[in-house]
Structures are given as C-alpha cells and as structure tokens.
Write an enzyme that holds these catalytic residues in place. Sequence first.
Site: not given
Ligand code: DGY
Length: 328
Positions: A152-155, A174, A234-236, A265, A283, A285
């Site tokens: 629960f950071g910025r994104i 978090s 959408t993280s890693r 990846e 990837h 995002g």
């Molecule tokens: C980041 O900045 O870490 C993103 O995954 C790139 O899109």
Amino acid sequence: MKVYITYRIPEAGLKKLEGKCDVSLNEEDELLSKGELSDRVTDADALICLLGDRIDRDIINAGRKLRVISNFAVGYNNIDVDYATRQGIMVTNTPGVLTDTTADLTWALIMAVARRTVEGDSFMRSGKFSGWKPELMLGSDIHGSTLGIIGFGRIGQAVARRASGFNMQVLYCSSKPVSREAALASRATYVELDTLLSRSDFVTLHVPLTDSTYHLIDENKLFLMKPTACLINTSRGPVVDERALVKSLHERKIAGAALDVYENEPALSPGLTELSNVVLTPHVGSATHQTRNRMSEMVAENVVAVLSGENPPNLVNKELLRQKPAQA
Ligand code: DGY
C-alpha cells in the site's frame, strides 16, 4: 564526462544530456548480454539502464569510473544496490511520475479480466459471434465487490482511490498500516494477508520485489483465494509463483488472472498462453507517452546532478547523500 545508455530512451531525456555529457548508446533493438554490458561500461562515468539489465557485482566492478547508476524504472531489484553503495556509486530511480499511470493500467486489467474483454475481442475477430444470447461470455461484477490490495505504497493507494467510483470495499495489507489520513483518503481497511486473500474478489499486487516478497503468492496463498476471484499483478513477476498460478488457473481454483509482469521475463511459464481466463500485457504499467518522456528526463536529470557534484533528485542509496558544506 561519459554516459552509457543500455537501450534507446525517449528523446526528452537525450536532450537533457546534450552538450553536458558525452553520450554513447546501444542502438540495437535488443538488451546487451552481460559481456557486452561489461565491455561498454568500462570508461563510463554514468550508466543509464533498464530493469531488464542485471547490474550485478561484475558489471559494477567493470565500471571502474562509475559514479552513478540511473535506472529507468521505479523498481531497482535489477541492481545490487548494497554493492554499489559500498563502492560509493549512487543509484537512482524514477519514483512518483508513474504512480497514476501504473494504477490506470491496473484498472484496465481488472476490467479486462472481470468482463472478459480480451476473450471477447478474439471471439469477434474469429467470426464466432452469432448474436446476443442470455449466457454468452458472462463475467463478474466489479461494482460492489471487494478489492484486496497487497502493498500500500504510492501505487497501491492510487489503485484504491480509483475504486471509490465502483463502490467497492477496499482491503489492504502492507508491512504496517498506513496513517489514518491515508487510509481515509483511499477508504481502505487494513487486514492480514490471509484475510485479504480469502475475502477479496480482486487481489492486486503492489509490493517491490525483495527477499521477503519473492513468491509471496505461492500455491498455499492461491488456495486461500475464492474460486470466483481474480489475481492482478503489475508489480514484479517473481512475487508470484507462476507455475503454481498456471496450475491454479488451469484447475479453476481461481477464476482468472491479469498479468503485466512475469517471473522469468520475457519468458512465460508453460501453459500460461493456453489459458483463456488470463489476460497478458507486456510490462507496460508505465507505458504512456507522457510518463515515459518524464521518466526519460528523470534518468537524465539524476545523471547530470551527480556528474555536477550535486545530490540527484531520486537517490536510492541515501547513505551516499552529500552533506552541503556549512556556511562560514
Ligand atoms: C518500474 O518503473 O519499476 C516499472 O515496472 C516500469 O514500468
């Protein structure tokens, strides 16, 4: 001062370097191999790299003159930051600018997997549509459902704020609860991970990749999710055990997944592309014209600052912050 860039970046950043540094760039449409990267970094004072470039000890040792490693990403798990710090090399990233853009893509994925838009598009293109039917391609309601946000950071918080238009209940977990103001602004309730997994209809991941988040979502955690729930990442990629996810989707233990990032990846786990209940994006995002231009400017600004003897705006290894000399 020499700057090496491992892959072409948007012009906006190159313009910021013009006339200030001597820039060399990998013009190929492929990432460099370890050997190539190690050769090209030898006389560089600054390195601008992508998240696909592994900047390990060998590369850092090869860059004998390096003063800054400027990552074109907010995440920096591709860089051995501890080792760079011990060598006195500043590491920088591009935080903030991609928060809303990544939150937007997260929502695109939530909607795509819930309402089967990608499947619907293929269905239409292959000429299978023979008219409206009461049970054709049923999906799940987003409005009124429960959204679980892990990290629960910025994104994560930006994703939560967007949920209010859908009248959703928002749960988050978090490392520690956020401030009362931040929780109120995003109308989110803190719960433990297992509770979040068992109660959410959509589970979305927003943690950085670290030793403690590697395979955070494994077979046991997937087992806690509702059979009607969807996972969004959408993280890693390595935050999810991708083989376990494929198994769980295949056996319909969960209803669907939408992934923008992958464990190895750019390779995908066997079976992933055969599943109809998964949406896959490459990837992207932060991939909008506006955000990538700004990221490009930021990597350049970080380099220019370090090479001019200033603190860069986005220093990761804060231990290396230069103290301003005291006024006489
Ligand atoms: C980041 O900045 O870490 C993103 O995954 C790139 O899109």
